[in-house]
Design an enzyme around this catalytic site. Structure first.
Site, PDB file in Angstrom:
ATOM      1  N   HIS A 174       0.831  -1.203   0.000  1.00  0.00           N
ATOM      2  CA  HIS A 174       0.000   0.000   0.000  1.00  0.00           C
ATOM      3  C   HIS A 174       0.872   1.263   0.000  1.00  0.00           C
ATOM      4  CE1 HIS A 174      -3.702   2.252   1.483  1.00  0.00           C
ATOM      5  NE2 HIS A 174      -2.744   3.116   1.786  1.00  0.00           N
ATOM      6  N   GLU A 175       1.835   1.329   0.909  1.00  0.00           N
ATOM      7  CA  GLU A 175       2.693   2.511   1.006  1.00  0.00           C
ATOM      8  C   GLU A 175       3.643   2.608  -0.181  1.00  0.00           C
ATOM      9  OE1 GLU A 175       1.955   4.692   3.035  1.00  0.00           O
ATOM     10  OE2 GLU A 175       0.762   3.607   4.524  1.00  0.00           O
TER      11      GLU A 175
ATOM     12  N   HIS B 180       1.811   4.295  -2.994  1.00  0.00           N
ATOM     13  CA  HIS B 180       1.749   5.743  -2.818  1.00  0.00           C
ATOM     14  C   HIS B 180       3.048   6.386  -3.312  1.00  0.00           C
ATOM     15  CE1 HIS B 180      -2.026   5.978  -0.809  1.00  0.00           C
ATOM     16  NE2 HIS B 180      -1.639   5.490   0.363  1.00  0.00           N
TER      17      HIS B 180
END
Length: 220
Positions: free
Chosen positions: A23-24, A27
């Protein structure tokens, strides 16, 4: 409150670590693609969980794995919209929408990919044993993360996505919420008691149910 079995705790915690790391990473990678190298310069374009580790957020993951109502998170990815290049230099809010959406979308993608072998095994009567439980938790944790992060309260991704969709005259009012967003979440989850929990659940549950149906419907 009954603590979950040890095997489930390990499966949930491992699912969180993998899901949050991807997820990170997404980003950071998306921001880099739009021209912002802030996260890259801090070594965040990586799948190494250590780079995305946040102590208090990890404690939250452990508490969730044990069965307590809590929130968990990874180390926030720094994004500087002022460094976006090309078209995104003129459309910073829309660029931030893409960066924010990349995280939850990555969780949906992870759930979908793991659901493929899970569904195949079920349909063909294959006994996966404990592996089946691990896969199921991984699917559920990713869907939970996607649904939770879509709540339009800062610092969650849903807030940035909403900011990218709204007309510009709404920006000052919603941007002002950013300093109070985390406090609002804490109040809803803990001080709000059952009422707060029901509010959060009311925002998460419909999205979570819809995402689960989408993930498994596409495989039927």
């Amino acid at each position: 409150m009954e603590i979950r079995p040890f095997d489930d705790i390990v499966a949930i915690l491992a699912s969180f670590v993998i899901a949050v790391s991807i997820h990170e990473f997404m980003h950071a990678w998306t921001a880099h693609r739009l021209g912002d190298d802030t996260a890259r310069d801090e070594g965040r374009i990586t799948l190494n969980p250590v780079s995305h580790f946040e102590p208090f957020g990890f404690i939250g993951m452990v508490l969730i794995a044990l069965g307590f109502p809590f929130i968990g998170w990874g180390k926030p990815v720094p994004v500087s919209p002022g460094q976006f290049r090309g078209t995104w230099a003129r459309r910073r809010q829309q660029g931030m929408l893409l960066v924010a959406a990349a995280g939850p979308l990555s969780n949906v993608a992870q759930a979908f990919l793991v659901a493929l072998p899970y569904q195949y095994a079920i349909r063909n009567g294959i006994d996966m044993g404990e592996l089946g439980d691990v896969l199921w938790w991984f699917i559920r944790i990713n869907i939970l993360l996607a649904a939770f992060n879509m709540i339009p309260i800062p610092p969650l991704d849903g807030h940035k996505i909403l900011m990218g969709l709204l007309p510009a005259f709404w920006y000052p009012m919603f941007a002002a919420l950013e300093r109070y967003g985390f406090m609002i979440l804490i109040l809803l989850l803990f001080i709000g008691g059952r009422a707060g929990g029901s509010i959060i659940g009311g925002m998460i549950d419909p999205v979570e149910d819809a995402l689960l149906r989408i993930v498994f419907f596409t495989l039927t």
